[in-house]
Design a protein around this motif. Structure first.
Motif: not given
Length: 168
Positions: A106-116
Motif C-alpha cells: 500500500a505505501p508503494l501504491r500511494v507513492a506511485m500515485a504521488r510520483w505520477h
C-alpha cells in the motif's frame, strides 16, 4: 541494534536466499542481534517488510530531490536512470516480491500515485511529462527483469531522447 541495520540484514537475506528464507530469526541472526532486539523495532515479519518498502520509497524520494533539475519530471527521470544504473533495482525487486501482500505494498501504491501527479500543474506540457514518467516505469520494469539489457551508452541515449520529449 539500529533499525537501518535490521532492514539492511533483511534485504541482504532476501537477495542472497529469497523470500522463503525471510524469517525474523534469520534476520536477527544475520544482523547479529537477538530476536527480541528485532521485535523491538519490528513486531512482525509483515512490519519488517513494510519497513523495507517504506525505506525504498524514502530513498527514491531523496534521489529525486537530489537531482537539481528545473522540473519534477526531469528530476524523476534522472533519479530513475540513476537507480536503474546503480543496481538499486535488485533491492526493489526482492523487497516488493517478498511482500506478496497488497496491504504491505500500500505505501508503494500511494507513492506511485504521488510520483505520477507531483508537479504536473507546473509542467509546460503535462501530457509529455506523464509520457516520460510512464516510460520511466517501463524502463524500471524491463531493467528489473533483465538488468544487463542496456549498457551505459544505450541508457544515455534513452535518457536524452526522453528529455527531448519535454519542452525546455
Amino acid at each position: 541494534m539500529r533499525r537501518e541495520e535490521l532492514l539492511d540484514a533483511a534485504e541482504d537475506l532476501l537477495c542472497d536466499q529469497g523470500s522463503q528464507a525471510l524469517t525474523l530469526a534469520a534476520v536477527a541472526e544475520r544482523a547479529g542481534c537477538s530476536k527480541g532486539g528485532l521485535l523491538y523495532h519490528f513486531s512482525s515479519k509483515e512490519a519488517l517488510i513494510k519497513g523495507m518498502v517504506e525505506r525504498l520509497i524514502e530513498d527514491f524520494d531523496q534521489l529525486i530531490a537530489a537531482q537539481g533539475h528545473d522540473t519534477y519530471t526531469k528530476n524523476y527521470l534522472a533519479a530513475t536512470f540513476a537507480a536503474v544504473q546503480s543496481g538499486t533495482l535488485r533491492r526493489w525487486a526482492v523487497v516488493t516480491g517478498a511482500s506478496g501482500n497488497l496491504y504491505l505494498l500500500a505505501p508503494l501504491r500511494v507513492a506511485m500515485a504521488r510520483w505520477h501527479r507531483e508537479g504536473l500543474g507546473s509542467e509546460t506540457d503535462p501530457a509529455a511529462a506523464q509520457i516520460v514518467r510512464l516510460a520511466c516505469e517501463g524502463l524500471w520494469d524491463v531493467a528489473t527483469h533483465d538488468p544487463d539489457l542496456y549498457d551505459d551508452d544505450r541508457y544515455a541515449e534513452l535518457k536524452r531522447r526522453l528529455l527531448d520529449l519535454l519542452p525546455a
